[in-house]
Every structure is written in C-alpha cells, then in structure tokens.
Enzyme design. Sequence first.
Site, PDB file in Angstrom:
ATOM      1  N   GLU A  49      68.967 136.019 -34.352  1.00  0.00           N
ATOM      2  CA  GLU A  49      69.387 136.607 -33.070  1.00  0.00           C
ATOM      3  C   GLU A  49      70.901 136.784 -32.959  1.00  0.00           C
ATOM      4  O   GLU A  49      71.372 137.668 -32.263  1.00  0.00           O
ATOM      5  CB  GLU A  49      68.875 135.771 -31.901  1.00  0.00           C
ATOM      6  CG  GLU A  49      67.368 135.877 -31.670  1.00  0.00           C
ATOM      7  CD  GLU A  49      66.585 134.810 -32.417  1.00  0.00           C
ATOM      8  OE1 GLU A  49      67.171 134.128 -33.291  1.00  0.00           O
ATOM      9  OE2 GLU A  49      65.379 134.655 -32.126  1.00  0.00           O
ATOM     10  N   PHE A 111      58.155 124.730 -22.850  1.00  0.00           N
ATOM     11  CA  PHE A 111      58.361 125.117 -24.240  1.00  0.00           C
ATOM     12  C   PHE A 111      59.299 126.317 -24.315  1.00  0.00           C
ATOM     13  O   PHE A 111      59.113 127.303 -23.604  1.00  0.00           O
ATOM     14  CB  PHE A 111      57.016 125.453 -24.902  1.00  0.00           C
ATOM     15  CG  PHE A 111      57.163 125.937 -26.315  1.00  0.00           C
ATOM     16  CD1 PHE A 111      57.658 125.091 -27.308  1.00  0.00           C
ATOM     17  CD2 PHE A 111      56.827 127.238 -26.657  1.00  0.00           C
ATOM     18  CE1 PHE A 111      57.807 125.555 -28.604  1.00  0.00           C
ATOM     19  CE2 PHE A 111      56.977 127.696 -27.954  1.00  0.00           C
ATOM     20  CZ  PHE A 111      57.472 126.850 -28.937  1.00  0.00           C
ATOM     21  N   GLN A 112      60.314 126.224 -25.155  1.00  0.00           N
ATOM     22  CA  GLN A 112      61.324 127.271 -25.344  1.00  0.00           C
ATOM     23  C   GLN A 112      62.011 127.671 -24.036  1.00  0.00           C
ATOM     24  O   GLN A 112      62.338 128.828 -23.821  1.00  0.00           O
ATOM     25  CB  GLN A 112      60.723 128.504 -26.050  1.00  0.00           C
ATOM     26  CG  GLN A 112      60.349 128.179 -27.496  1.00  0.00           C
ATOM     27  CD  GLN A 112      60.065 129.399 -28.351  1.00  0.00           C
ATOM     28  OE1 GLN A 112      59.595 130.413 -27.861  1.00  0.00           O
ATOM     29  NE2 GLN A 112      60.341 129.283 -29.646  1.00  0.00           N
ATOM     30  N   LYS A 161      58.964 135.668 -18.071  1.00  0.00           N
ATOM     31  CA  LYS A 161      57.789 136.351 -18.614  1.00  0.00           C
ATOM     32  C   LYS A 161      56.898 136.943 -17.523  1.00  0.00           C
ATOM     33  O   LYS A 161      56.400 138.054 -17.670  1.00  0.00           O
ATOM     34  CB  LYS A 161      56.997 135.341 -19.457  1.00  0.00           C
ATOM     35  CG  LYS A 161      55.866 135.929 -20.275  1.00  0.00           C
ATOM     36  CD  LYS A 161      55.314 134.855 -21.210  1.00  0.00           C
ATOM     37  CE  LYS A 161      53.889 135.170 -21.676  1.00  0.00           C
ATOM     38  NZ  LYS A 161      53.810 136.211 -22.681  1.00  0.00           N
ATOM     39  N   MET A 475      91.512 131.150 -46.126  1.00  0.00           N
ATOM     40  CA  MET A 475      92.553 131.049 -45.110  1.00  0.00           C
ATOM     41  C   MET A 475      92.875 129.580 -44.803  1.00  0.00           C
ATOM     42  O   MET A 475      94.040 129.209 -44.667  1.00  0.00           O
ATOM     43  CB  MET A 475      92.148 131.797 -43.841  1.00  0.00           C
ATOM     44  CG  MET A 475      93.254 131.870 -42.802  1.00  0.00           C
ATOM     45  SD  MET A 475      94.777 132.621 -43.426  1.00  0.00           S
ATOM     46  CE  MET A 475      94.563 134.334 -42.940  1.00  0.00           C
TER      47      MET A 475
END
Lengths: 561, 162
Positions: A49, A111-112, A161, A475
């Site tokens: 993502e 959940f999530q 949802k 760097m």
Amino acid sequence: MELTGAQILLRILEEESVDTLFGYPGGAVIDIYDELARSPIRHILVRHEQAAVHAADGYARARGRVGVCLVTSGPGATNTVTGIASAYADSIPLVVLTGQVPTHLIGNDAFQEVDIVGITRPCTKHNYLVSSIEQLAPILKEAFHLARSGRPGPVLVDIPKNVQSARIRFRPPGALRSRPYATTPEPHAGQLRAVARLIGSARRPLIFAGGGVIRSGASEALTQLARRFRIPVTASLMGLGAFPGDDPLFLGMLGMHGTYAANMSTGACDLLLAVGVRFDDRVTGKTDAFAAQATIVHIDIDPTSIRKNVPVRVPLVGDCRESLERLNGLLADPPGEELESSRRQWLAQIEEWKAQRPLCYRSDGTIKPQQVVEELYELTRGEAIITTEVGQNQMWAAQFYRVRRPGHFITSGGLGTMGFGLPAAIGAQIACPEKTVVDIAGDGSIQMNIQEMATAVQYRLPVKIVILNNGCLGMVRQWQELFYGGRYSATCDNTAPDFVKLAEAYGALGLRAERPEEVRPVLERGLAHVGPAILDFRVTPEECVYPMVPAGAPITEMLLV
Amino acid sequence: MKPQKHIMTMLVDNEPGVVSRVAGLFSGKGFNIESICGSPTHNPEVSRITIVTRADPPVIEQIEKQLRKLVNVLKLRSLNGPHCVRRELALVCIAVKPEQRAEVLRIVDLLGGRVADAGLSHLIVEVSGEQEEVQTAIHLLEPYGIKKLARTGPIGLIREPK
C-alpha cells in the site's frame, strides 16, 4: 435513482476526471472493488500500500492532477502513512481512500480496525471519517477541492464498510461549504508594485525557484521574467525543472549539495526573489548568514511559509503563477545604463564562479556515479522523466541531470523517503505513457520497494531503474567518513541481491556494467528495451557528493572535490 | 525577545476531532497551551475555542497562521487589549475551620465571589473575572489551605461598537 455508497464513490471519481486508481484490495473495501470491476476507471494493483500512495504521487506530479489511491482498513491504511507524509511534505495533491470497519464496530478494536483519521491528522491537509452515506458525496467533493486548491496536499477519506454498501436516493451534491482556508488569495497589488520596484533597482538580483513554481504552473512566467531581465536563477531540489536546466542563466541547485555558483551567488546577491519555496534547512544552512546582503522577497501561497525560517522584507501571499504573470505585466523594460552595467558585472562574476568550481568528479578507472547520470542525460537529451530514491543517488541526479521541464524531476524532497522512486516512476509512466521514465536509485533504497517490479512487469510499464550500486548506504557512510571519524556503523555491511538475476526473476531485463566503458552500451540497451529494466552500475564505493555544506554552516562554506 | 502571554479565540466546526486537530497542532509543532476552553455557540454547527499561549511574538504569528490553515477553523481573533471582554471562572475548595468561617466569607464577599458549596470543614468558592482577579482570589484563599482547584481558563469576546 438509488445508488450504493460504492457506486456514489465511483461516480464522484468520474466527475472529478479520475482515470486511474492505485490500490490494493481487502475486506473493508471489497464493495468498492466489486463496483470497480464495472467502472471505466483503471485500477493498478500495487504490491504494497505504501507504493500505491507513491505511485499516485508520481502520477500527480507528472500529470499535474490529483492522484488517487484506494486501500483497505487497518494495516492497509497504516501502510499508506509514509506515502501520505511524503506527499504532504512536498505539497502533492492526493485523495487517499481507506476502507474502515462498519460504523457500529468502530471503537471496538474490531479486526483490521485502526483510527487512521487520528493517525494521519498531522500529515494530511485534512481528513474525514464518513459516518453516514448522506455525507459521502459532499465529503468526496470537498476532499478533491481541498487537495488541489491553495497549497496542494493529501486528503484522506475513511469510508466504513456499511457506508459503502448502504443505499440512498442519489442527488448530486450542491455547492461546497465555504472554507476560509480553501480560497486562493489574490496577490496584493501594493506588494506587487513594491516587488517590481525592487526588481527594477537591484544590482545583483537572483531568483530562487521552488516546488511551488511547478505546482502552480508558473514555470513559463518565471522563465519569461528571468530571460527578459537577464536575472540568474537557482532552485531548490523541489524546484528543479521550474527553469530550463540547460539555460546559461541557470546556476544549478542551491543548498547543502548545491553548486558553488548557486551558493556563492546567494551569499552575494542584493535581491533574492524567492518563489514557491519554504527555506528548508537543507537550503539555508546557517539561517543568520543566509543571503545576508539581500533584500528577500518571498512569494508563496501559504502564509505559514512566510517568515517561518527566514526574515523576509517583502512577503507576497498568493498563487506563484498569478503573481509572476502580474509582475511581468508591471515591469517596464530593461533598466538604465548605469544599472545595466552593474548587472553585467554581476553576471560576469557568476560566470567566473561557474568556471572556477563547476560540478566535477575525478575519473580513476572505476565507474563514477556522476558519469552514469551524465551519460543518461546525454542519451535522453534531458527529456526523460527522472524519479529518484533518497540519498547520494538523489543528489547526483539533481546535480548532473539538468532537468529542462517542470514535472520531469520527481523526488521525495521534504520527507526524504527511501523507496519512493520506483513506485513514483510507475505512476509517472502511467501518467505519461509515451515518455521515457527513469528511476535513479541506490542499492539501498531500491530494496525498500523492490516488490513493485512485479507491478511494472504486470502492466508492461517500461520504467528503467538505474542503480548506482556502491554496496553501501552511501549518504550516511559519507557523513560517517566526514564527521564521525570513519566509523562505518551499519552502512557498509549490507548484502544486496544480484539485481540482474532479480530483474530476470520478475520477468524484466537485467543488465550490469562494471567498467566505465560499459556504462554507455548498458544505458543504450536498457533505454531501447520495450519493457521494464534494471541496470546495475557497480560504482566507486567511496565516492562522496560534493560540494557539501556541513549541517548548520553558512552555505558559502563548502567542502569541495 | 520575551515570551508574551497571548489569548486567541476561534470559531470552529462543531464536529468530532476538531479539538484534537487544534491541540495536535500545538503539540506537533512544539507550541505551548496554557489553557484551552471550548464549547458550542448558539449555532449548533459552530463551537468556540479559546486558547491562552505564551511565546515569542514571531512564534505567536506562526501559531495564528497555522491555526487559520486548519480547515475546521472558521475564524480566529486575538483577545488581547481593552477592546475585549475576558472572563475566567474558578472553583476553589478550601479547608475552613468553624472559627475561620466568618473571615473567609468576608474575603469571598470582597472578591465578589459566591459560595457554591459548604460543609463543616470546607467551602467551595466560586470566583470569576479577569485572569488576574482570579489569580488574586486564589492567592488570598491560599492561606486557609486549598484542597482542590478547578479553573476554566479565560474566555472572551470582542466588544461591539457603542
């Protein structure tokens, strides 16, 4: 007509002329994905993502439009945070759509479930939790408006949802709520006249262009102003491409790894016309000593940028393009003879600085990273869209690829996000299919989002990844060499994969160059290839980026090659 | 430069998360909040938040600009100077022995305060006024032993033209 939340969402996206969504499906956005299959909007499936956000960001920068991505709740949402913060730091317009657990479960540790609105509050321009389907369309409209208006930035919309699956009689949303911040201020006429007078009387003027010039489409107006009055131009990292990099008036980048001519000119100028910049510490060095002889004029649309880091004599709050166009209209023709002669001397002084200390490197039989970027510049005639990772690769790209057009240098400037370049290149390639898109990378940062090779191969995106492979985290290694007594803690013991085999494993072309004379043929073969390619250049491990201004020192005190 | 006390008041959307946006701006950017007070206005869609901060003048300028940048902040005004009315309310619970009661009540009276609650060994005193007056009241009540203290922090309005 009755529509579901998912249908309303896609309808608004179409109204906002969104043609591409970068995303990754999951349980909390399954309703949207179900609808998406029937939509003309193209979906690009990334592999992580974070990359969805960087790709939308690259797309937005290359195309000058709002980039949009879609991810699920919980980990899908938290994975976007680095991408959002990167876009926020660089003022890139994005709309990030996240799924959320159903409203009745919010707060239950479902959940999530994660409070992504809370998490992203400090790194978005604004964000929303859509708590009912009635709010969905107006919020989405406002989100797009906020993302692109004023100083652009990312806006997150969290959609539960059950809001996606609910049905409502759809009525197109009316006018946007009036928002004081979302209005674009007109540049103040009196201030504009003051700026015009200063330009008309300066003996040693210098333009300092930043990312705001590119965001507001002000490059043409800026180029006109500089050429008409023969005012030299320097740029921040974000401003590269705002003025043609091959124009004799261009001095190169300013700041910590800026050119000698740019840093010296800033120290000596009597008028610094700063446009669309925010005086980042990487540009100013020691702020008290920055442009110490100059009257500073600062044009920016965001009032918080003004006088945040550097005292400014004449602030001008407004859109850069609008302001510069009006300035061009106000300014009379070239100054008188006496002023003209000081200006000639000023330009001659700058030419001398350029000649004394040009960007350079010493060849020694190994491949120099600078040579790779230089040859890439020649082969693409400066016309490619360059994305970068972060670190030495980014600085060499900024120094040696003389970007000629706005939107052609895409880099994570503010946040400095390693792993940005490859997904951003994917987004840029989708935005501009006919362009050559090259990610200039290091062997460290390319591994932070290497999984996106699968995305490039799947969608046949011919992005080229040029790895300046020095076998270390260059760097930080450079800082350790210069400021930490050569104690190379955790920078020189990293094992990288065989990038040629890795490219092949993903189904892309992999090529390697180990000697200086192999650089050009490898670049030529890579650029000619029709699909994605990884070009692995084994460069001198100890090469440092110069000039370098130690952190906190005045920018005129540079370490040079 | 010396840090200055600065009071500002803002109208904001009366929506969940707005106080968090305002407070988060202060904590995220290292600004200081001395007091914060918020509640809805006569318009149910709009709330008013009043904040007292202490900072150098350029930082105060930056704080106000940053607040104006928040999408939910509709209007922001400074509340310093005589063109504004400012009030703070404090509830002071003090330990009072029976023999001190009359004395304390005289002080409360002098302060223009009220007794909000009384018991055999305590009084809850309500005082309001400019922040300095509230400060004085607390100072005068302190010798009796403050058991608990609650202050609202100042709120205020700009005076209308006469």
